[in-house]
Design a protein around this motif. Structure first.
Motif, PDB file in Angstrom:
ATOM      1  N   VAL A   1      -2.763  -0.514   1.185  1.00 43.93           N
ATOM      2  CA  VAL A   1      -2.556  -0.546   2.634  1.00 43.93           C
ATOM      3  C   VAL A   1      -3.042   0.759   3.244  1.00 43.93           C
ATOM      4  O   VAL A   1      -2.740   1.837   2.720  1.00 43.93           O
ATOM      5  CB  VAL A   1      -1.059  -0.739   2.963  1.00 43.93           C
ATOM      6  CG1 VAL A   1      -0.818  -0.582   4.462  1.00 43.93           C
ATOM      7  CG2 VAL A   1      -0.562  -2.088   2.470  1.00 43.93           C
ATOM      8  N   VAL A   2      -3.796   0.664   4.319  1.00 38.50           N
ATOM      9  CA  VAL A   2      -4.196   1.857   5.068  1.00 38.50           C
ATOM     10  C   VAL A   2      -3.724   1.702   6.497  1.00 38.50           C
ATOM     11  O   VAL A   2      -3.925   0.649   7.124  1.00 38.50           O
ATOM     12  CB  VAL A   2      -5.722   2.085   5.005  1.00 38.50           C
ATOM     13  CG1 VAL A   2      -6.142   3.228   5.936  1.00 38.50           C
ATOM     14  CG2 VAL A   2      -6.144   2.384   3.573  1.00 38.50           C
ATOM     15  N   ILE A   3      -3.053   2.739   6.995  1.00 39.34           N
ATOM     16  CA  ILE A   3      -2.540   2.749   8.358  1.00 39.34           C
ATOM     17  C   ILE A   3      -3.302   3.810   9.129  1.00 39.34           C
ATOM     18  O   ILE A   3      -3.377   4.956   8.691  1.00 39.34           O
ATOM     19  CB  ILE A   3      -1.025   3.068   8.355  1.00 39.34           C
ATOM     20  CG1 ILE A   3      -0.270   1.987   7.566  1.00 39.34           C
ATOM     21  CG2 ILE A   3      -0.496   3.189   9.777  1.00 39.34           C
ATOM     22  CD1 ILE A   3       1.094   2.422   7.089  1.00 39.34           C
ATOM     23  N   VAL A   4      -3.905   3.420  10.238  1.00 40.52           N
ATOM     24  CA  VAL A   4      -4.607   4.397  11.080  1.00 40.52           C
ATOM     25  C   VAL A   4      -3.698   4.684  12.267  1.00 40.52           C
ATOM     26  O   VAL A   4      -3.440   3.788  13.087  1.00 40.52           O
ATOM     27  CB  VAL A   4      -5.982   3.869  11.537  1.00 40.52           C
ATOM     28  CG1 VAL A   4      -6.732   4.970  12.294  1.00 40.52           C
ATOM     29  CG2 VAL A   4      -6.799   3.393  10.345  1.00 40.52           C
ATOM     30  N   GLY A   5      -3.213   5.905  12.343  1.00 37.02           N
ATOM     31  CA  GLY A   5      -2.239   6.285  13.372  1.00 37.02           C
ATOM     32  C   GLY A   5      -0.947   6.712  12.719  1.00 37.02           C
ATOM     33  O   GLY A   5      -0.410   5.968  11.898  1.00 37.02           O
ATOM     34  N   HIS A   6      -0.432   7.902  13.050  1.00 33.97           N
ATOM     35  CA  HIS A   6       0.772   8.402  12.360  1.00 33.97           C
ATOM     36  C   HIS A   6       1.898   8.705  13.346  1.00 33.97           C
ATOM     37  O   HIS A   6       2.623   9.680  13.195  1.00 33.97           O
ATOM     38  CB  HIS A   6       0.442   9.605  11.475  1.00 33.97           C
ATOM     39  CG  HIS A   6      -0.006  10.830  12.219  1.00 33.97           C
ATOM     40  ND1 HIS A   6      -0.005  12.086  11.656  1.00 33.97           N
ATOM     41  CD2 HIS A   6      -0.477  10.998  13.473  1.00 33.97           C
ATOM     42  CE1 HIS A   6      -0.447  12.955  12.522  1.00 33.97           C
ATOM     43  NE2 HIS A   6      -0.740  12.343  13.622  1.00 33.97           N
TER      44      HIS A   6
ATOM     45  N   ALA B   1     -13.149   5.846   8.122  1.00 32.39           N
ATOM     46  CA  ALA B   1     -13.911   4.683   7.646  1.00 32.39           C
ATOM     47  C   ALA B   1     -13.809   4.533   6.134  1.00 32.39           C
ATOM     48  O   ALA B   1     -13.619   3.430   5.619  1.00 32.39           O
ATOM     49  CB  ALA B   1     -15.375   4.807   8.075  1.00 32.39           C
ATOM     50  N   ALA B   2     -13.920   5.660   5.420  1.00 30.65           N
ATOM     51  CA  ALA B   2     -13.885   5.595   3.952  1.00 30.65           C
ATOM     52  C   ALA B   2     -12.549   5.025   3.476  1.00 30.65           C
ATOM     53  O   ALA B   2     -12.503   4.253   2.516  1.00 30.65           O
ATOM     54  CB  ALA B   2     -14.113   6.980   3.350  1.00 30.65           C
TER      55      ALA B   2
ATOM     56  N   ARG C   1     -11.427   0.559   2.015  1.00 28.91           N
ATOM     57  CA  ARG C   1     -10.829   0.164   0.724  1.00 28.91           C
ATOM     58  C   ARG C   1      -9.479  -0.533   0.912  1.00 28.91           C
ATOM     59  O   ARG C   1      -8.783  -0.829  -0.067  1.00 28.91           O
ATOM     60  CB  ARG C   1     -10.699   1.371  -0.209  1.00 28.91           C
ATOM     61  CG  ARG C   1      -9.821   2.474   0.305  1.00 28.91           C
ATOM     62  CD  ARG C   1      -9.620   3.589  -0.721  1.00 28.91           C
ATOM     63  NE  ARG C   1      -8.742   4.609  -0.175  1.00 28.91           N
ATOM     64  CZ  ARG C   1      -7.428   4.465  -0.018  1.00 28.91           C
ATOM     65  NH1 ARG C   1      -6.822   3.348  -0.381  1.00 28.91           N
ATOM     66  NH2 ARG C   1      -6.713   5.429   0.504  1.00 28.91           N
ATOM     67  N   ALA C   2      -9.113  -0.850   2.164  1.00 27.23           N
ATOM     68  CA  ALA C   2      -7.785  -1.415   2.433  1.00 27.23           C
ATOM     69  C   ALA C   2      -7.761  -2.935   2.279  1.00 27.23           C
ATOM     70  O   ALA C   2      -8.597  -3.631   2.846  1.00 27.23           O
ATOM     71  CB  ALA C   2      -7.326  -1.038   3.842  1.00 27.23           C
ATOM     72  N   ASP C   3      -6.767  -3.434   1.526  1.00 24.96           N
ATOM     73  CA  ASP C   3      -6.492  -4.875   1.518  1.00 24.96           C
ATOM     74  C   ASP C   3      -5.808  -5.270   2.820  1.00 24.96           C
ATOM     75  O   ASP C   3      -5.950  -6.396   3.287  1.00 24.96           O
ATOM     76  CB  ASP C   3      -5.554  -5.231   0.355  1.00 24.96           C
ATOM     77  CG  ASP C   3      -6.127  -4.853  -0.994  1.00 24.96           C
ATOM     78  OD1 ASP C   3      -7.345  -5.055  -1.188  1.00 24.96           O
ATOM     79  OD2 ASP C   3      -5.370  -4.364  -1.843  1.00 24.96           O
TER      80      ASP C   3
END
Lengths: 305, 305
Positions: free
Chosen positions: B164-169, B199-200, B204-206
């Motif tokens: 999982v990748v989350i953009v924004g913290h 982007a990188a 790779r995020a499902d």
């Protein structure tokens, strides 16, 4: 590239710097009539924790923080222990409360920990202490997590945009390290036993934190050349001489050839953890004084009305 | 591979399922003498939030939760508002309290939010509510974060080991999504404006969550084929017809060709968020009843002594 021996990121100098700051703060507060005081709670047989408690006492007294041990019998009920903690919460002479682990199995450790007032939670483990970190209020964090972050800072690496990978997602180590470093601007990934390839993540880390309790889990081929490796594990293994010895979660000898910094075990995170506990005590004292000020000092209130 | 139209992961069916569960729980509680009641606090001019409040009222009443609006004048002091909240904390008829944003600038929103008792914090934003999530107690989470996770669950993907990748913290969206999914066994990375290459990581995020408030930030070449994309952004832009329209943080049209699931904006996370607010109200009611039970019901206490 630093020389081989300089690759060891030792805890002692970092701890000494923090202790100096704490000593100055404790002296100032004592001079102003607010002597800091730590209360250590043990339940039942204390032999297992005795060496830790003695170390905490020695360090506390060294920086001018009173240290009081309150042993309770193994038969105490959870209700009785909670009542004792409520008494300490209300006692203005008590700055901070530590619960030494382990406690007997009939004592629900999370509930007891939650009974400590957040303003006296020097271990940084109350849910609201953890929540405050998420809200970027980083002053009072779980001791081991904060110590690990202090060691990374000691490398001088710029945390903004740093690629950080944490192996281990425990509530009081892995996750708090994650929020602490998110708040500092790092890009953080948290891996654990369900992660498909820990190695793939570990290899892209500029800074790698390991806290899983598996001796020598991290080998040289899982570390990016030049990385900083913070080893939080403490495991016992039998050495070639037949005696038991302490080792971390990182295979220090081989990883040392690849990493630019690596914390030794023992002598890395451990000494800094106690220093953070004492620093947290001074943070707790400051917050208690600020609350007292805002509640009883009338000047600012009158001005606001 | 699903057909094109099925790639839209819509909020309505997920919200409807949650609302059905809430309605059943509210009916049961009401039958037992505990009618759930939400109090909505607005301060000053409410025109900006009126459409949200009316929507919350309609949904609440639909599932059998009382909805009470308490408007306060723009001139109210922070102390007066806090006192009003303390009154609601003590009022057993009030199950949960929502503070509608924005509030006038002289009102410190964090302090006011913190004045709500954690047991009535149906927005899941009190530090101790956030801390409880870190401790794997996931029932009462910030509404938008919990709604986003519900949408991911609706895909049927196994969360254990999911990348999982989350953009924004942000404290109330990005970070809580991270802890919620860590607790479910996902491997989580949190990116933000200081990340070297969003982007990188995104590629790779499902499962990719985006909550940064930048229209169409995420393009098709930043998404892994087959991924689930949860778009939490709501941005206003001028369309080709000269009228303003709402768009998310994801370039939906292009990403739809790559992703296996994508939440539309509007119509994705939004409807689920209100359903979660109502579900949180029932969680709050259960906890209040449990506390009442443990405090006043004597059976279990006697047995424990």
């Amino acid at each position: 590239m630093p020389l081989d021996d300089n690759r060891y990121l030792k805890g002692a100098p970092v701890a000494a710097r923090i202790m100096d700051e704490v000593r100055a703060a404790a002296e100032k507060a004592t001079g102003e009539g607010f002597k800091p005081r730590l209360v250590s709670i043990t339940v039942g047989d204390v032999a297992a924790v005795d060496v830790y408690v003695r170390n905490q006492r020695a360090k506390a007294e060294k920086v001018g923080i009173d240290f009081e041990e309150r042993p309770f019998p193994a038969e105490i009920t959870a209700e009785e222990l909670e009542a004792a903690i409520h008494g300490m919460n209300a006692d203005p002479r008590v700055t901070g409360i530590i619960i030494q682990r382990p406690v007997p199995s009939h004592i629900p450790i999370k509930a007891i920990q939650g009974a400590i007032h957040p303003l006296k939670d020097v271990e940084g483990m109350h849910p609201s202490s953890i929540g405050n970190i998420v809200y970027n209020d980083l002053d009072l964090a779980p001791c081991t997590a904060a110590a690990s972050v202090e060691l990374l800072k000691a490398t001088g690496l710029d945390l903004k945009g740093l690629e950080v990978v944490i192996v281990g997602h425990s509530e009081i180590v892995g996750k708090p390290i994650a929020f602490l470093l998110m708040s500092e601007g790092a890009t953080v990934t948290v891996c654990h036993h369900m992660t498909r390839s820990v190695a793939a993540h570990a290899r892209r880390a500029d800074a790698l934190f390991v806290a899983v309790g598996k001796a020598r889990l991290i080998k040289a081929d899982m570390v990016k050349p030049g990385a900083a490796v913070i080893d939080i594990g403490i495991n016992s293994e039998v050495g070639p001489d037949g005696n038991s010895r302490l080792v971390g979660d990182v295979d220090t000898e081989s990883v040392k050839e690849v990493a630019s910094w690596i914390t030794p075990v023992p002598g890395g995170v451990g000494p800094v953890t106690v220093a953070i506990l004492l620093r947290n005590t001074m943070v707790a004292l400051s917050r208690q004084r600020a609350l007292y000020q805002s509640t009883y000092a009338t000047e600012s209130k009158v001005a606001a009305e």
